[in-house]
Design a protein around this motif. Structure first.
Motif, short mmCIF file in Angstrom:
data_model
loop_
_atom_site.label_atom_id
_atom_site.label_comp_id
_atom_site.label_asym_id
_atom_site.label_seq_id
_atom_site.Cartn_x
_atom_site.Cartn_y
_atom_site.Cartn_z
N ALA A 1 0.83 -1.21 0.00
CA ALA A 1 0.00 0.00 0.00
C ALA A 1 0.87 1.27 0.00
N GLY B 1 4.42 -0.23 -0.30
CA GLY B 1 4.57 -1.10 -1.47
C GLY B 1 5.04 -0.40 -2.73
N ASP C 1 -5.73 -0.57 2.88
CA ASP C 1 -6.46 0.69 2.66
C ASP C 1 -7.76 0.69 3.47
N ARG D 1 -17.85 -1.57 -4.69
CA ARG D 1 -16.46 -1.16 -5.02
C ARG D 1 -16.45 -0.31 -6.27
N ARG E 1 -12.36 1.38 -11.49
CA ARG E 1 -12.22 -0.08 -11.58
C ARG E 1 -13.03 -0.68 -12.72
N1 UDP Z 1 0.02 -1.11 -4.42
C1 UDP Z 1 1.31 -1.10 -3.94
N2 UDP Z 1 2.35 -1.01 -4.82
C2 UDP Z 1 2.15 -0.91 -6.16
C3 UDP Z 1 0.81 -0.96 -6.65
C4 UDP Z 1 -0.23 -1.07 -5.74
O1 UDP Z 1 1.54 -1.19 -2.74
O2 UDP Z 1 3.12 -0.82 -6.89
C5 UDP Z 1 -1.07 -1.22 -3.45
C6 UDP Z 1 -2.14 -0.14 -3.55
O3 UDP Z 1 -1.70 1.02 -2.87
C7 UDP Z 1 -3.32 -0.82 -2.90
C8 UDP Z 1 -3.11 -2.29 -3.26
O4 UDP Z 1 -1.78 -2.40 -3.71
O5 UDP Z 1 -3.24 -0.67 -1.50
C9 UDP Z 1 -4.01 -2.76 -4.41
O6 UDP Z 1 -5.32 -2.66 -4.04
P1 UDP Z 1 -6.49 -3.19 -4.97
O7 UDP Z 1 -7.76 -2.93 -4.27
O8 UDP Z 1 -6.34 -2.66 -6.37
O9 UDP Z 1 -6.17 -4.75 -4.94
P2 UDP Z 1 -6.62 -5.89 -5.94
O10 UDP Z 1 -8.09 -5.68 -6.20
O11 UDP Z 1 -5.78 -5.72 -7.16
O12 UDP Z 1 -6.31 -7.15 -5.23
#
Ligand code: UDP
Length: 244
Positions: free
Chosen positions: A109, A136, A191, A214, A221
């Protein structure tokens, strides 16, 4: 018991059984991977990312993350008892970690979010030991140091929030270097736990339309969600018409 859905093995376990399985895995030791598999990752893996499918096959525990997977299980005649999402699994594991004395590490994150999530969790579970956090957004050449620093902290549970499938690939690439740990990709969970993003209300989750919540809170998204009808069609083609 594992069942095969579109060629990917998924564990047919309830949330309670998943928690017990993780406890067993921790007791047994070793570098272990948990994947909460949603339709987006499964579609990608079976349609065009073979290395992702191999990685799913190597995982020690694969949960049915989302109503789409539960529905696909029904279509395939191998029903899952319930969905086990990343955030729900994380919250239940954190609760158990506090009781069992397992140490946890939060990786992922935006800067500050993992710390805020850790603070919220330790306020909720005062006995919880969060041994480290790291945002991240790092360069590939920083990975070695990150792995080393996690190994030194020796957590039993590592939650990785880099988004799917980057987090699953990160875990697969690095877990052997970390040592005895169970690593789990948890998407946007930090988050939500930190309070920066609201989860869909309970009534939406009960009506199985969390995805709609969402989409409303994060309209960007929509493009990603285009994969859901494609996934549904693939499932129907495979299990109703018997061909891929
Ligand atoms: N994120 C990160 N590094 C990156 C890209 C994304 O830490 O290079 C984090 C972003 O801040 C968020 C999480 O990864 O907290 C992705 O959340 P998402 O809800 O998009 O997750 P998904 O639905 O892809 O599992």
């Amino acid at each position: 018991m594992k069942v095969k859905l579109l060629n990917a093995p998924i564990d047919c376990l309830s949330m309670d059984q998943c928690i017990d399985r993780v406890a067993e895995i921790i007791r047994a030791g070793g570098a272990r991977r948990v994947i909460t598999l949603n339709p987006e990752i499964l579609y990608r893996a079976v349609q065009f990312d073979h290395s992702l499918l191999e990685l799913i096959k190597r995982a020690d525990l694969v949960t049915a993350d989302g109503e789409g997977i539960v529905w696909a299980g029904q279509m395939a005649g191998t029903p899952f008892s319930e969905r086990v999402t990343g955030i729900d699994l994380m919250l239940r594991l954190v609760e158990r970690a506090a009781d069992e004395g397992w140490k946890i590490y939060l990786l992922g994150a935006a800067p500050g979010v993992a710390e805020e999530a850790a603070e919220k969790l330790t306020r909720r579970f005062p006995k919880l030991q969060v041994v480290g956090t790291r945002h991240g957004y790092f360069r590939p050449d920083e990975e070695v140091n990150i792995v080393q620093s996690i190994r030194q902290k020796a957590p039993q549970l590592l939650f990785v929030a880099l988004g799917a499938p980057a987090q699953e690939k990160w875990i697969d690439r690095n877990i052997e270097g970390i040592g005895h740990v169970v690593a789990i990709g948890v998407g946007g969970s930090f988050d939500v736990i930190s309070g920066r993003v609201d989860r869909a209300p309970l009534w939406m989750r009960k009506f199985k339309i969390e995805w709609l919540g969402r989409l409303i809170s994060e309209p960007s998204r929509w493009r990603r969600m285009l994969v859901l009808p494609k996934f549904a069609w693939l499932v129907i083609r495979t299990y109703r018409f018997g061909r891929k």
